[in-house]
Scaffold this motif. Structure first.
Motif, mmCIF file in Angstrom:
data_model
loop_
_atom_site.group_PDB
_atom_site.id
_atom_site.type_symbol
_atom_site.label_atom_id
_atom_site.label_comp_id
_atom_site.label_asym_id
_atom_site.label_seq_id
_atom_site.Cartn_x
_atom_site.Cartn_y
_atom_site.Cartn_z
ATOM 1 N N GLY B 151 0.825 -1.210 0.000
ATOM 2 C CA GLY B 151 0.000 0.000 0.000
ATOM 3 C C GLY B 151 0.855 1.254 0.000
ATOM 4 N N VAL B 152 0.181 2.406 0.091
ATOM 5 C CA VAL B 152 0.922 3.683 0.018
ATOM 6 C C VAL B 152 1.851 3.874 1.209
ATOM 7 N N ASP B 153 1.530 3.217 2.327
ATOM 8 C CA ASP B 153 2.400 3.400 3.497
ATOM 9 C C ASP B 153 3.748 2.684 3.360
ATOM 10 N N VAL B 154 3.986 2.126 2.174
ATOM 11 C CA VAL B 154 5.307 1.518 1.930
ATOM 12 C C VAL B 154 6.403 2.590 1.924
ATOM 13 N N TRP B 155 5.996 3.851 1.788
ATOM 14 C CA TRP B 155 7.012 4.915 1.788
ATOM 15 C C TRP B 155 7.788 4.948 3.102
ATOM 16 N N LYS B 156 7.130 4.536 4.192
ATOM 17 C CA LYS B 156 7.824 4.603 5.498
ATOM 18 C C LYS B 156 9.056 3.690 5.534
ATOM 19 N N PRO B 157 8.902 2.391 5.262
ATOM 20 C CA PRO B 157 10.127 1.567 5.265
ATOM 21 C C PRO B 157 11.119 1.953 4.177
ATOM 22 N N ILE B 158 10.613 2.491 3.059
ATOM 23 C CA ILE B 158 11.552 2.885 1.987
ATOM 24 C C ILE B 158 12.377 4.103 2.433
ATOM 25 N N VAL B 159 11.697 5.091 3.016
ATOM 26 C CA VAL B 159 12.433 6.272 3.507
ATOM 27 C C VAL B 159 13.380 5.857 4.634
ATOM 28 N N ALA B 160 12.895 4.968 5.491
ATOM 29 C CA ALA B 160 13.764 4.476 6.573
ATOM 30 C C ALA B 160 14.980 3.764 5.984
ATOM 31 N N SER B 161 14.759 2.981 4.942
ATOM 32 C CA SER B 161 15.877 2.270 4.289
ATOM 33 C C SER B 161 16.888 3.273 3.738
ATOM 34 N N LEU B 162 16.366 4.314 3.104
ATOM 35 C CA LEU B 162 17.263 5.333 2.528
ATOM 36 C C LEU B 162 18.058 6.032 3.627
ATOM 37 N N LEU B 163 17.386 6.315 4.734
ATOM 38 C CA LEU B 163 18.058 7.001 5.845
ATOM 39 C C LEU B 163 19.148 6.100 6.446
ATOM 40 N N ILE B 164 18.811 4.838 6.617
ATOM 41 C CA ILE B 164 19.805 3.891 7.162
ATOM 42 C C ILE B 164 20.980 3.751 6.183
ATOM 43 N N ALA B 165 20.650 3.630 4.899
ATOM 44 C CA ALA B 165 21.710 3.492 3.882
ATOM 45 C C ALA B 165 22.578 4.749 3.844
ATOM 46 N N ALA B 166 21.948 5.916 3.991
ATOM 47 C CA ALA B 166 22.710 7.179 3.980
ATOM 48 C C ALA B 166 23.661 7.249 5.163
ATOM 49 N N MET B 167 23.208 6.756 6.320
ATOM 50 C CA MET B 167 24.071 6.784 7.502
ATOM 51 C C MET B 167 25.295 5.886 7.281
ATOM 52 N N TRP B 168 25.064 4.677 6.771
ATOM 53 C CA TRP B 168 26.211 3.777 6.546
ATOM 54 C C TRP B 168 27.125 4.330 5.455
ATOM 55 N N THR B 169 26.548 4.988 4.455
ATOM 56 C CA THR B 169 27.378 5.624 3.422
ATOM 57 C C THR B 169 28.261 6.694 4.059
ATOM 58 N N GLY B 170 27.638 7.518 4.885
ATOM 59 C CA GLY B 170 28.395 8.579 5.569
ATOM 60 C C GLY B 170 29.502 8.001 6.431
ATOM 61 N N PHE B 171 29.196 6.904 7.120
ATOM 62 C CA PHE B 171 30.199 6.245 7.980
ATOM 63 C C PHE B 171 31.378 5.763 7.118
ATOM 64 N N GLY B 172 31.060 5.160 5.978
ATOM 65 C CA GLY B 172 32.114 4.672 5.078
ATOM 66 C C GLY B 172 32.965 5.815 4.532
ATOM 67 N N VAL B 173 32.306 6.904 4.164
ATOM 68 C CA VAL B 173 33.012 8.082 3.648
ATOM 69 C C VAL B 173 33.951 8.627 4.728
ATOM 70 N N PHE B 174 33.413 8.732 5.931
ATOM 71 C CA PHE B 174 34.192 9.245 7.071
ATOM 72 C C PHE B 174 35.446 8.385 7.290
ATOM 73 N N LEU B 175 35.254 7.063 7.293
ATOM 74 C CA LEU B 175 36.399 6.169 7.522
ATOM 75 C C LEU B 175 37.406 6.247 6.375
ATOM 76 N N GLY B 176 36.895 6.352 5.149
ATOM 77 C CA GLY B 176 37.781 6.458 3.982
ATOM 78 C C GLY B 176 38.655 7.691 4.056
ATOM 79 N N VAL B 177 38.063 8.805 4.478
ATOM 80 C CA VAL B 177 38.819 10.065 4.552
ATOM 81 C C VAL B 177 39.792 10.028 5.723
ATOM 82 N N ILE B 178 39.321 9.542 6.846
ATOM 83 C CA ILE B 178 40.166 9.617 8.048
ATOM 84 C C ILE B 178 41.359 8.657 7.966
ATOM 85 N N THR B 179 41.167 7.498 7.330
ATOM 86 C CA THR B 179 42.280 6.543 7.244
ATOM 87 C C THR B 179 43.099 6.727 5.971
ATOM 88 N N LYS B 180 42.615 7.544 5.045
ATOM 89 C CA LYS B 180 43.300 7.829 3.783
ATOM 90 C C LYS B 180 43.703 6.548 3.036
#
Lengths: 286, 271
Positions: B151-180
């Protein structure tokens, strides 16, 4: 002036890697930045490109502060070997670079042609020979028709044929009026290609002038019999063993003088210090 | 825009991007559908789940929950690896120096990388959704269940998925920069995502303050958001915080990781 630095300094802790370097590169010249390994050439160049922040002093690249988009878009560079994605082809690597520089895709083909890499353009970068990698680096530097080309040790690791190719490429660019700042520790390379030279040693610029000026005046070596009579006849000559050293601009007149005085002239040849000798004197490297 | 195009071109043609996305899709299919389907059809151990729970987990209308439940731990780890490799490899290949001398400001170059990674991660979540939906419809059709699309409320888990994925992406970016570099960044990231937080949860059962802390750590916040939007039955999914609180912590982590990485990228010498 295309590049000027004023007392440019980079310190790491107490150690000055670049120490109050003041140099200038003129439009249209090939400027050789000469120094032994670890002298501070690459750090200076990195400061000119904004990769490293100076501890003190100033620099100007094409009238702009180093590392600003205005300056970088007018400069093409190859620093300490080419940095490309190994899994992409040469052409794709240039396309990525062209996007960043805001250059049209058609220009990629033009620079590939300029460095003679069209036939290998679709090969993966990791499969390139060292010479091809360096040429791709120069191609990337040429994207966007920069006013200044900075090449840091472009012949490093190349075999003699590759080195000759690279020199020919730089010469060809210079012939088109391209300003080039070429850093090298290879004296022959600098002597062959460059109009002016800056010599850096232990972080300090110890000389900056044309190659001719650096090498100094030509000295004539004269072998004659009797050598003592020749020594007396030629004012200012210096007797060194059985030969004379003379600072003379007109060898013809000098020979005529000796012959008219019945001196048997056996050998006259110019003696010039090589850039190598000058370099060793200045840098203390033996 | 040129920086985003450049980064997108090189990430799109990077085999590692597709290998990691492929591995994730195979994992989500295997653990989300294949094993559940086999358990439903003759399996002897259903991990304590009733037949009805297994059927519900594989229903097309619950595909949103299927997408989000894998991301707090294993999906997140894969996204982190992708981001850490994308950033860290540039130091070893020398491509950062090429990038930073090409013309754009450092902050624009970094934004280009983040933008392209963002597009890849959105694509990963979208592909996960499509693949899971396809699998769920296939299973429902094979089993002859009555099924309906989400149903239309599928947007909630999808947005949550994007937010979770964005956090892990940010974590990976942070580690990549800090460890060079890629190796240490990937090692540390995997260690954190798979091992450290789980160990801390173990310690948390003995020490109250540690338990409270684990709920709001990156993986904990991701797990709590997944739990709040219906994800369940997967490692890392938690039900200790409200969805809003967990989402706010995730946004905070994204700001801190991406902000710190960008600041370091802009200010640090590239030697």
């Amino acid at each position: 002036m295309i590049v000027t630095t004023e007392k440019l300094t980079k310190r790491y802790g107490d150690r000055a890697v670049v120490d109050e370097v003041s140099l200038s590169v003129r439009r249209g010249e090939v400027y050789g930045f000469l120094g032994p390994n670890g002298a501070g050439k690459t750090t200076t160049i990195r400061m000119l490109l904004g990769l490293v922040r100076p501890s003190s002093g100033t620099a100007s690249v094409l009238g702009e502060a180093p590392g600003t988009p205005k300056a970088l878009l007018k400069v093409g560079s190859l620093i300490e070997g080419p940095g490309f994605y190994p899994y992409l082809s040469g052409r794709d690597n240039l396309r990525v670079h062209a996007h960043r520089r805001g250059v049209a895709r058609t220009h990629v083909e033009a620079v590939l042609e300029q460095v003679d890499l069209v036939s290998a353009a679709n090969e993966k970068f990791r499969r390139y020979s060292l010479g091809m990698k360096q040429r791709l680096g120069v191609a990337a530097a040429l994207l966007g028709q920069p006013e200044l080309l900075i090449l840091d040790e472009p012949t490093n690791g190349l075999d003699p044929a590759g080195m000759a190719d690279m020199r020919d490429l730089v010469r060809a660019l210079a012939a088109q009026g391209q300003t080039v700042l070429l850093s090298s520790h290879l004296l022959g390379e600098v002597e062959e290609i460059c109009d002016r030279v800056g010599v850096i040693s232990n972080g300090r610029l110890v000389a900056e002038s044309t190659v001719e000026q650096l090498r100094g005046d030509t000295v004539l070596l004269i072998k004659a019999d009797p050598i003592e009579k020749a020594h007396v006849l030629i004012e200012g000559s210096e007797l060194r063993g059985d030969v004379l050293h003379v600072r003379e601009t007109d060898p013809g007149a000098l020979i005529r003088t000796l012959v008219h005085a019945d001196v048997d002239v056996q050998e006259v040849r110019p003696l010039r210090r090589t850039l190598e000798e000058v370099f060793f004197e200045m840098t203390g490297v033996a | 825009m040129g920086s985003v195009k450049a980064e997108l071109l090189r990430l799109w043609k990077w085999p590692a991007t597709w290998v990691l996305i492929g591995v994730w899709l195979v994992m989500t299919l295997t653990f989300g559908y294949v094993f559940n389907y086999l358990a439903l059809n003759g399996g002897t151990n259903t991990r304590g789940q009733s037949q009805q729970q297994l059927i519900s987990a594989m229903q097309p209308e619950n595909v949103g929950a299927a997408v989000v439940r894998g991301l707090p731990m294993f999906g997140g780890a894969i996204i982190l690896v992708l981001a850490a490799l994308a950033i860290g490899s540039g130091y070893g290949w020398g491509t950062w120096k090429t990038t930073l001398t090409a013309g754009p400001r450092r902050v624009s170059a970094m934004a280009g990388t983040l933008g392209a990674l963002g597009i890849i991660v959105v694509l990963l979540v979208a592909l996960t959704f499509v693949v899971n939906l396809g699998a769920s419809i296939t299973v429902a059709s094979l089993e002859g269940w009555d099924w309906s699309l989400p149903g239309v409320d599928v947007w909630k888990p999808i947005v949550a998925s994007l937010l979770i994925a964005a956090m892990w992406t940010g974590f990976g970016v942070f580690l990549g920069v800090i460890t060079k570099g890629p190796a240490l960044a990937v090692g540390l990231g995997l260690m954190w995502a798979i091992v450290t937080e789980n160990l801390l949860r173990g310690v948390g059962s003995l020490l109250g303050p540690v338990e409270s802390l684990t709920k709001v750590l990156p993986g904990g916040s991701a797990g709590n958001l997944a739990g709040a939007v219906g994800g369940s039955g997967a490692p890392g999914v938690l039900n200790d915080l409200s969805g809003t609180t967990a989402a706010l912590f995730l946004v905070g982590y994204i700001v801190v990781f991406v902000g710190t990485a960008t600041l370091l990228k802009v200010r640090r010498d590239l030697v």
